[in-house]
Design an enzyme around this catalytic site. Structure first.
Site, PDB file in Angstrom:
ATOM      1  N   ASP B 108      77.801 -17.161 -25.323  1.00  0.00           N
ATOM      2  CA  ASP B 108      75.958 -17.075 -25.807  1.00  0.00           C
ATOM      3  C   ASP B 108      75.553 -18.497 -26.131  1.00  0.00           C
ATOM      4  O   ASP B 108      76.302 -18.826 -27.015  1.00  0.00           O
ATOM      5  CB  ASP B 108      75.734 -15.648 -26.407  1.00  0.00           C
ATOM      6  CG  ASP B 108      74.609 -15.380 -26.334  1.00  0.00           C
ATOM      7  OD1 ASP B 108      73.506 -15.822 -25.210  1.00  0.00           O
ATOM      8  OD2 ASP B 108      74.243 -14.495 -27.336  1.00  0.00           O
ATOM      9  N   TYR B 110      71.815 -20.782 -28.059  1.00  0.00           N
ATOM     10  CA  TYR B 110      70.514 -20.344 -28.836  1.00  0.00           C
ATOM     11  C   TYR B 110      70.136 -21.603 -28.423  1.00  0.00           C
ATOM     12  O   TYR B 110      69.494 -22.811 -29.153  1.00  0.00           O
ATOM     13  CB  TYR B 110      71.668 -20.917 -30.240  1.00  0.00           C
ATOM     14  CG  TYR B 110      71.020 -20.788 -31.352  1.00  0.00           C
ATOM     15  CD1 TYR B 110      71.206 -19.168 -31.812  1.00  0.00           C
ATOM     16  CD2 TYR B 110      71.196 -20.841 -32.823  1.00  0.00           C
ATOM     17  CE1 TYR B 110      70.377 -18.847 -32.873  1.00  0.00           C
ATOM     18  CE2 TYR B 110      70.587 -20.873 -33.614  1.00  0.00           C
ATOM     19  CZ  TYR B 110      70.169 -19.574 -33.816  1.00  0.00           C
ATOM     20  OH  TYR B 110      69.582 -19.221 -35.014  1.00  0.00           O
ATOM     21  N   HIS B 115      62.925 -19.322 -31.090  1.00  0.00           N
ATOM     22  CA  HIS B 115      63.585 -18.124 -31.161  1.00  0.00           C
ATOM     23  C   HIS B 115      65.139 -18.667 -32.440  1.00  0.00           C
ATOM     24  O   HIS B 115      64.702 -18.308 -33.664  1.00  0.00           O
ATOM     25  CB  HIS B 115      64.350 -17.735 -30.121  1.00  0.00           C
ATOM     26  CG  HIS B 115      65.823 -17.263 -31.113  1.00  0.00           C
ATOM     27  ND1 HIS B 115      65.813 -15.792 -31.228  1.00  0.00           N
ATOM     28  CD2 HIS B 115      67.232 -17.046 -30.994  1.00  0.00           C
ATOM     29  CE1 HIS B 115      66.856 -14.783 -31.593  1.00  0.00           C
ATOM     30  NE2 HIS B 115      67.673 -15.848 -31.420  1.00  0.00           N
ATOM     31  N   ARG B 124      67.074 -18.591 -43.538  1.00  0.00           N
ATOM     32  CA  ARG B 124      66.969 -19.257 -44.545  1.00  0.00           C
ATOM     33  C   ARG B 124      65.897 -19.724 -45.231  1.00  0.00           C
ATOM     34  O   ARG B 124      65.524 -20.951 -44.537  1.00  0.00           O
ATOM     35  CB  ARG B 124      68.042 -20.683 -44.122  1.00  0.00           C
ATOM     36  CG  ARG B 124      69.734 -20.150 -43.942  1.00  0.00           C
ATOM     37  CD  ARG B 124      70.263 -21.137 -43.078  1.00  0.00           C
ATOM     38  NE  ARG B 124      69.705 -22.118 -42.171  1.00  0.00           N
ATOM     39  CZ  ARG B 124      69.760 -21.944 -40.943  1.00  0.00           C
ATOM     40  NH1 ARG B 124      70.514 -20.290 -40.589  1.00  0.00           N
ATOM     41  NH2 ARG B 124      68.945 -22.085 -39.610  1.00  0.00           N
ATOM     42  N   GLU B 184      68.748  -8.741 -27.493  1.00  0.00           N
ATOM     43  CA  GLU B 184      67.866  -9.860 -27.961  1.00  0.00           C
ATOM     44  C   GLU B 184      68.053 -10.555 -26.175  1.00  0.00           C
ATOM     45  O   GLU B 184      69.075  -9.899 -25.265  1.00  0.00           O
ATOM     46  CB  GLU B 184      69.070 -10.474 -27.812  1.00  0.00           C
ATOM     47  CG  GLU B 184      69.554 -11.327 -29.119  1.00  0.00           C
ATOM     48  CD  GLU B 184      70.863 -11.865 -29.974  1.00  0.00           C
ATOM     49  OE1 GLU B 184      70.889 -12.773 -29.118  1.00  0.00           O
ATOM     50  OE2 GLU B 184      69.977 -12.633 -31.446  1.00  0.00           O
ATOM     51  N   GLU B 186      67.823 -11.892 -22.373  1.00  0.00           N
ATOM     52  CA  GLU B 186      68.827 -13.573 -22.156  1.00  0.00           C
ATOM     53  C   GLU B 186      67.920 -13.692 -20.766  1.00  0.00           C
ATOM     54  O   GLU B 186      68.462 -12.678 -20.179  1.00  0.00           O
ATOM     55  CB  GLU B 186      69.765 -13.521 -23.197  1.00  0.00           C
ATOM     56  CG  GLU B 186      69.759 -13.193 -24.767  1.00  0.00           C
ATOM     57  CD  GLU B 186      70.943 -13.684 -24.942  1.00  0.00           C
ATOM     58  OE1 GLU B 186      71.560 -14.539 -24.360  1.00  0.00           O
ATOM     59  OE2 GLU B 186      71.183 -14.009 -26.245  1.00  0.00           O
ATOM     60  N   ASP B 218      71.757  -8.871 -24.853  1.00  0.00           N
ATOM     61  CA  ASP B 218      72.886  -9.399 -25.871  1.00  0.00           C
ATOM     62  C   ASP B 218      72.592  -8.496 -27.624  1.00  0.00           C
ATOM     63  O   ASP B 218      72.573  -8.857 -27.945  1.00  0.00           O
ATOM     64  CB  ASP B 218      72.349 -11.110 -26.002  1.00  0.00           C
ATOM     65  CG  ASP B 218      73.850 -11.012 -27.015  1.00  0.00           C
ATOM     66  OD1 ASP B 218      75.263 -10.796 -26.778  1.00  0.00           O
ATOM     67  OD2 ASP B 218      73.523 -11.723 -27.943  1.00  0.00           O
ATOM     68  N   ARG B 222      71.983  -6.464 -36.739  1.00  0.00           N
ATOM     69  CA  ARG B 222      71.894  -7.473 -37.883  1.00  0.00           C
ATOM     70  C   ARG B 222      72.434  -7.350 -38.917  1.00  0.00           C
ATOM     71  O   ARG B 222      72.924  -8.789 -39.772  1.00  0.00           O
ATOM     72  CB  ARG B 222      70.325  -7.538 -37.755  1.00  0.00           C
ATOM     73  CG  ARG B 222      69.832  -8.276 -36.240  1.00  0.00           C
ATOM     74  CD  ARG B 222      70.218  -9.597 -36.344  1.00  0.00           C
ATOM     75  NE  ARG B 222      69.149  -9.272 -34.623  1.00  0.00           N
ATOM     76  CZ  ARG B 222      69.155 -10.601 -33.808  1.00  0.00           C
ATOM     77  NH1 ARG B 222      70.227 -11.845 -34.125  1.00  0.00           N
ATOM     78  NH2 ARG B 222      68.489 -10.705 -32.730  1.00  0.00           N
ATOM     79  N   GLN B 225      76.578  -8.251 -38.571  1.00  0.00           N
ATOM     80  CA  GLN B 225      76.397 -10.247 -38.272  1.00  0.00           C
ATOM     81  C   GLN B 225      75.934 -10.694 -39.626  1.00  0.00           C
ATOM     82  O   GLN B 225      76.883 -11.506 -39.778  1.00  0.00           O
ATOM     83  CB  GLN B 225      74.891 -10.423 -37.579  1.00  0.00           C
ATOM     84  CG  GLN B 225      75.857 -11.542 -36.746  1.00  0.00           C
ATOM     85  CD  GLN B 225      74.537 -11.751 -35.525  1.00  0.00           C
ATOM     86  OE1 GLN B 225      73.661 -11.352 -35.112  1.00  0.00           O
ATOM     87  NE2 GLN B 225      73.908 -13.248 -36.097  1.00  0.00           N
ATOM     88  N   LYS B 238      78.000  -8.329 -32.604  1.00  0.00           N
ATOM     89  CA  LYS B 238      77.679  -8.852 -31.007  1.00  0.00           C
ATOM     90  C   LYS B 238      78.573  -7.975 -30.101  1.00  0.00           C
ATOM     91  O   LYS B 238      78.332  -7.808 -29.375  1.00  0.00           O
ATOM     92  CB  LYS B 238      77.856  -9.706 -30.606  1.00  0.00           C
ATOM     93  CG  LYS B 238      76.983 -10.781 -31.863  1.00  0.00           C
ATOM     94  CD  LYS B 238      75.800 -11.089 -31.128  1.00  0.00           C
ATOM     95  CE  LYS B 238      74.765 -12.154 -31.661  1.00  0.00           C
ATOM     96  NZ  LYS B 238      72.941 -12.060 -31.177  1.00  0.00           N
ATOM     97  N   THR B 242      77.604  -6.372 -24.405  1.00  0.00           N
ATOM     98  CA  THR B 242      76.123  -6.690 -23.794  1.00  0.00           C
ATOM     99  C   THR B 242      76.145  -5.767 -22.401  1.00  0.00           C
ATOM    100  O   THR B 242      76.972  -5.799 -21.387  1.00  0.00           O
ATOM    101  CB  THR B 242      77.363  -8.585 -23.075  1.00  0.00           C
ATOM    102  OG1 THR B 242      77.343  -9.074 -24.679  1.00  0.00           O
ATOM    103  CG2 THR B 242      76.030  -9.571 -23.475  1.00  0.00           C
ATOM    104  N   THR B 329      69.029 -16.017 -26.636  1.00  0.00           N
ATOM    105  CA  THR B 329      67.590 -15.407 -26.828  1.00  0.00           C
ATOM    106  C   THR B 329      66.438 -16.153 -26.543  1.00  0.00           C
ATOM    107  O   THR B 329      66.279 -17.330 -26.971  1.00  0.00           O
ATOM    108  CB  THR B 329      67.350 -14.369 -28.409  1.00  0.00           C
ATOM    109  OG1 THR B 329      68.327 -13.660 -28.888  1.00  0.00           O
ATOM    110  CG2 THR B 329      65.963 -13.885 -28.755  1.00  0.00           C
ATOM    111  N   GLU B 343      62.702 -10.651 -34.540  1.00  0.00           N
ATOM    112  CA  GLU B 343      61.956 -11.757 -34.281  1.00  0.00           C
ATOM    113  C   GLU B 343      60.290 -11.025 -34.605  1.00  0.00           C
ATOM    114  O   GLU B 343      58.870 -11.478 -35.254  1.00  0.00           O
ATOM    115  CB  GLU B 343      61.488 -12.593 -34.103  1.00  0.00           C
ATOM    116  CG  GLU B 343      62.323 -13.634 -33.604  1.00  0.00           C
ATOM    117  CD  GLU B 343      62.974 -14.121 -32.309  1.00  0.00           C
ATOM    118  OE1 GLU B 343      64.160 -14.174 -31.169  1.00  0.00           O
ATOM    119  OE2 GLU B 343      62.719 -15.032 -31.973  1.00  0.00           O
TER     120      GLU B 343
END
Lengths: 392, 392
Positions: B108, B110, B115, B124, B184, B186, B218, B222, B225, B238, B242, B329, B343
């Site tokens: 997978d 990113y 995203h 962060r 997610e 994708e 996916d 959260r 994770q 995850k 999937t 995503t 999001e």
């Protein structure tokens, strides 16, 4: 079999491997061709050995695993079988051994406290070396099952992006052959019996699902890994190759090695609490070009393989026959106990082209002998030319 | 076939799927049983469809893929075939479709700038949202191939450890069903032709190796994770499931959608520079319980699928038929373009038990029509009882 008693491969061990045309089991300095022998004697287990792979045996489950081992043990210890089996014994050192089973998913853990601490100090100096989660769960990630190879496979030095800095000290990538190619000495556990989606494997059900262990070298390109791994973890720094020993040692051979893992002394969530401890007192040995660099003690691994499996499945992720999960680098606290060059040389020295790495493992056997749990070897090939970037 | 012209599944599309007993190809509101039809007409390609799986077709390679597509196109457009094929046409909506191929490794990525930026801001705050590596390489990681399931499979809410705090504000874990279960949206790319160890796939060789695409959800917990992922990335958050669409859309159907990816404007290492752009102008649509939440624009994905594959193999990691790699995503910059609830709702709202998620994708077709690239649906089942911790 002559010479098996007192050897490193006595009747107590009986590890399985796969040659070009047969499943074999080791005894002393010989191996028995199980494909031919089981057919010749009309064993009810012959279908498990009809193809040159352990896949059928793995999927057969604990009662079959125990029955097969009892039958082989009987063959090799009762002299009345000798004449019928002797045609199927071969010299061990002449065997060319293949990848012993089809690897389904490959997971790698990070279960050594000394290793995680050493890497934390090297990679995040000034910060606490262990992350807040480390003592509460076995940290792990998925690796690439398609690049798991058998011992003896040469390992090509990988290319990749690594971090450099420009004149303003800003990070920029450069493309080159890795010059921080490393090993990780590990033990891997081989799943035989799968699960249904949503099913969890409790610590107590470990032996119903796991067939045995292999020795693992999780080759690692530290420079590629350091640049790529934020924020989603290792990828190309690991995915080029993972080597495993050809011999799969059944759990039943490890009875003497069992002991509580260090995590038994901690306050853990109940799904990680073992009633029957599956920590294992194994000793690894790392040699580079024949010289012993270290003897990593598996007994110091914080999490046992039963805890690793309970965690891997606590979210309901299903298992399949052939799933392989490795312990993560086995390191003790002393320099002569670490399982990677990164730890041994503090980042100052890595593998050179042509280096031959061999990692072996052993456990206590009967009467002060050691059981040979197998070894995994590989030689580093130079990066493919052109040494520069491939055409864009 | 009546009604195919001007439909969402015209002759230009021809996606493949697998029913209980056959390989099928969609045309208009029908599908053609390729297993039966190719045998009945004595096609040279019949062996590729002899089993109810796309595995043989995937491994057959680009020349065979093109020849099969040309043959099917001829069958469906030349009236002289009609009488012979009509017995093998079935109503599309009546098909029960299975996982279309055997998934080898699952990776997978990113690859959406919006995203990665949105998640960086949420996870962060106060730091630069993108890591220094993000514009230089496609960040990715390996997922669990054994839990890739076909659209329509119910998804059990997972249990796991998540972070809590004790009275002193120190982190401690708690064990619970995830209450931050997310999606997610994708696109996944399906490898047909593998490589040898050490071989790299250049951006220009993309079409020699990749057969086509699927739509991917996916599923992501959260809370699990966030606690587990330092420092080695996503794992149990995850690995429980999937989902992929049953229809695999061949690359040849996407000619109109091709355009340069945004990374084409950046200074990249040569192995990531595309001569023939494989960015794709696809539109995804995310529905929860029938209501459209967003329409993520695949055209904004920073990295093209050819760049993703070139990166995946730049270290020499070999490919196998059935390897699946997903984009990560798909999100645009607007709220109605994001591919995850995290999001959309800034962490304030996630999936409830019973929620049905459907993600579909489309691309421009002939004469202002849209091509239906398929959809992936799944319903959230409540966590298994006991809701509390399993016995230790």
């Amino acid at each position: 079999v002559d010479g098996a008693d007192g050897s490193e491969r006595p009747l107590e061990l009986l590890p399985y491997a796969v040659s070009d045309d047969a499943v074999v089991v080791a005894i002393g300095e010989h191996c028995l061709d199980l494909t031919a022998a089981s057919a010749a004697v009309g064993s009810a287990h012959a279908p498990l050995f009809a193809t040159a792979s352990l896949d059928r045996l793995l999927a057969a489950g604990r009662p079959a695993w125990d029955a097969v081992r009892a039958e082989i043990s009987d063959w090799l210890s009762d002299p009345s079988w000798q004449a019928r089996l002797e045609p199927h014994l071969r010299p061990l050192h002449r065997q060319r051994l293949r990848l012993p089973f089809t690897v389904a998913d490959y997971v790698d853990f990070y279960a050594s406290e000394a290793h995680a601490t050493n890497l934390g100090r090297l990679l995040r100096p000034g910060s606490p070396p262990l992350m807040p989660n480390w003592r509460h769960l076995p940290v792990g990630y998925h690796g690439r099952s398609g690049t798991v190879v058998v011992s003896g496979t040469d390992i090509r030095r990988p290319f990749g992006q690594r971090r450099a800095t420009d004149a303003d000290d800003a990070p920029r990538p450069e493309f080159a052959a890795s010059d921080r190619l490393d090993i990780e000495a590990e033990i891997g556990f081989v799943v035989g019996v799968g699960t249904q989606p949503g099913e969890r494997v409790s610590v107590d059900a470990f032996t119903e699902h796991v067939f045995g262990l292999v020795v693992v070298n999780d080759w690692s390109a530290r420079d590629i890994q350091a640049w790529e791994a934020a924020p989603l973890g290792p990828f190309l720094g690991k995915s080029f190759a993972t080597s495993i020993s050809p011999w799969v040692v059944p759990l039943a051979a490890l009875a003497r090695a069992r002991q509580a893992a260090p995590s038994a002394a901690a306050a853990l969530l109940p799904y990680l609490v073992e009633q029957e401890p599956w920590g294992l007192d194994l000793t690894l040995e790392v040699r580079v070009n024949g010289a012993v660099l270290s003897r990593p003690p598996f007994a110091q691994m914080y999490w046992s393989p039963a805890q690793l499996l309970a965690h891997l499945t606590v979210n309901g992720a299903r298992l399949r026959p052939g799933d392989l999960y490795a312990s993560g680098t086995v390191s003790g606290w002393r320099d002569d106990e670490v399982g990677s060059l990164f730890e041994l040389y503090r980042g100052q020295r890595f593998l050179a082209d042509g280096d031959c790495v061999e990692i072996s493992a052993s456990a206590a056997g009967p009467a002060a002998t050691r059981l040979d749990l197998g070894s995994v070897a590989g030689t580093v090939l130079p990066a493919l030319s052109p040494a520069a970037e491939p055409p864009g």
